[in-house]
Motif scaffolding. Sequence first.
Motif, PDB file in Angstrom:
ATOM      1  N   GLY A  52     -30.965  14.966  52.382  1.00  0.00           N
ATOM      2  CA  GLY A  52     -30.644  14.824  53.797  1.00  0.00           C
ATOM      3  C   GLY A  52     -30.986  16.092  54.547  1.00  0.00           C
ATOM      4  O   GLY A  52     -31.279  17.126  53.941  1.00  0.00           O
ATOM      5  N   ASP A  53     -30.936  16.023  55.861  1.00  0.00           N
ATOM      6  CA  ASP A  53     -31.298  17.202  56.629  1.00  0.00           C
ATOM      7  C   ASP A  53     -30.160  18.218  56.629  1.00  0.00           C
ATOM      8  O   ASP A  53     -28.999  17.894  56.394  1.00  0.00           O
ATOM      9  N   GLY A  54     -30.526  19.445  56.882  1.00  0.00           N
ATOM     10  CA  GLY A  54     -29.579  20.550  56.935  1.00  0.00           C
ATOM     11  C   GLY A  54     -30.207  21.700  57.684  1.00  0.00           C
ATOM     12  O   GLY A  54     -31.420  21.720  57.910  1.00  0.00           O
ATOM     13  N   GLU A  88     -21.296  24.872  51.427  1.00  0.00           N
ATOM     14  CA  GLU A  88     -20.758  23.594  51.893  1.00  0.00           C
ATOM     15  C   GLU A  88     -21.896  22.603  52.150  1.00  0.00           C
ATOM     16  O   GLU A  88     -22.954  22.966  52.679  1.00  0.00           O
ATOM     17  N   LEU A  89     -21.667  21.361  51.779  1.00  0.00           N
ATOM     18  CA  LEU A  89     -22.657  20.321  52.029  1.00  0.00           C
ATOM     19  C   LEU A  89     -22.922  20.190  53.530  1.00  0.00           C
ATOM     20  O   LEU A  89     -22.014  20.295  54.349  1.00  0.00           O
ATOM     21  N   SER A  90     -24.168  19.931  53.884  1.00  0.00           N
ATOM     22  CA  SER A  90     -24.511  19.700  55.280  1.00  0.00           C
ATOM     23  C   SER A  90     -23.846  18.411  55.760  1.00  0.00           C
ATOM     24  O   SER A  90     -23.401  17.577  54.956  1.00  0.00           O
ATOM     25  N   PRO A  91     -23.751  18.195  57.078  1.00  0.00           N
ATOM     26  CA  PRO A  91     -23.138  16.959  57.572  1.00  0.00           C
ATOM     27  C   PRO A  91     -23.777  15.698  57.006  1.00  0.00           C
ATOM     28  O   PRO A  91     -23.072  14.753  56.633  1.00  0.00           O
ATOM     29  N   ALA A  92     -25.103  15.661  56.941  1.00  0.00           N
ATOM     30  CA  ALA A  92     -25.777  14.473  56.405  1.00  0.00           C
ATOM     31  C   ALA A  92     -25.408  14.245  54.943  1.00  0.00           C
ATOM     32  O   ALA A  92     -25.123  13.109  54.527  1.00  0.00           O
ATOM     33  N   LEU A 142     -30.983  10.181  53.230  1.00  0.00           N
ATOM     34  CA  LEU A 142     -30.168  10.059  54.434  1.00  0.00           C
ATOM     35  C   LEU A 142     -30.930  10.549  55.651  1.00  0.00           C
ATOM     36  O   LEU A 142     -31.430  11.680  55.656  1.00  0.00           O
ATOM     37  N   GLY A 143     -31.033   9.696  56.661  1.00  0.00           N
ATOM     38  CA  GLY A 143     -31.725  10.118  57.869  1.00  0.00           C
ATOM     39  C   GLY A 143     -31.658   9.066  58.960  1.00  0.00           C
ATOM     40  O   GLY A 143     -31.612   7.872  58.677  1.00  0.00           O
TER      41      GLY A 143
END
Length: 232
Positions: A52-54, A88-92, A142-143
Amino acid sequence: MLVAAAVCPCPPLLVPEVAAGATGELDGLRAACAGAIGALLAAGPELLVLVGDGPQAEVWIEGGLGGFHRYGVPRAVRLPAGGIEGPELSPALSVGAWLLEQSGTALPTHACAVPADAPVDRMLGLGEGLAQLADRVGLLVLGDGSARRSVKAPGYLDERAEPFDADLARALGTADTGALAALDPARCAELLVAGRAPWQVLAGAARGAGLTGTLHYDEAPYGVGYFVASWN
């Protein structure tokens, strides 16, 4: 090698605690995501990888902890079968971890954050590398599509957004790796397409894998294109 993939959007409103009073508005999307992840798990992967994006390129191998405190919700999530090591994991990726939590899987899971401006060739190469991490790799990608699908969208209306997302939906629904690899970063930036880099990781991972696609969801409930697809 890559044996299956699930493509899901990553709005934090997927998480009922974040959506609060609007929870029911995305029930159909939640059901589609659950179905795609079920198909991913049914393919028998031995390793899952979230993409996913970050804000910057980061990788979680031994574990990862995320959450939704930035939205005022004290809800934590973590990658399956892992600890809490690493940033910490990115929101996505936090949304992806929540989706996997709902599935009940305990498979070893890695995660990879990719920035929105990541070069195409690097994303394709990254995907090829991820597909070689195990004999049977499954991806959860995820996107979101364009955030310019209506006048109430985060980026307001752009007439190019709907046809762009229509082409994107066809590519995701037919496992068209060539079309995903050809996505133009500049055009995606103009249309506020958050999933370009993760989808190009998928395109790289799926090269030569012989996967076929099924599109489960294609809507823009908040002026943002959300797609759910299975590649098996």
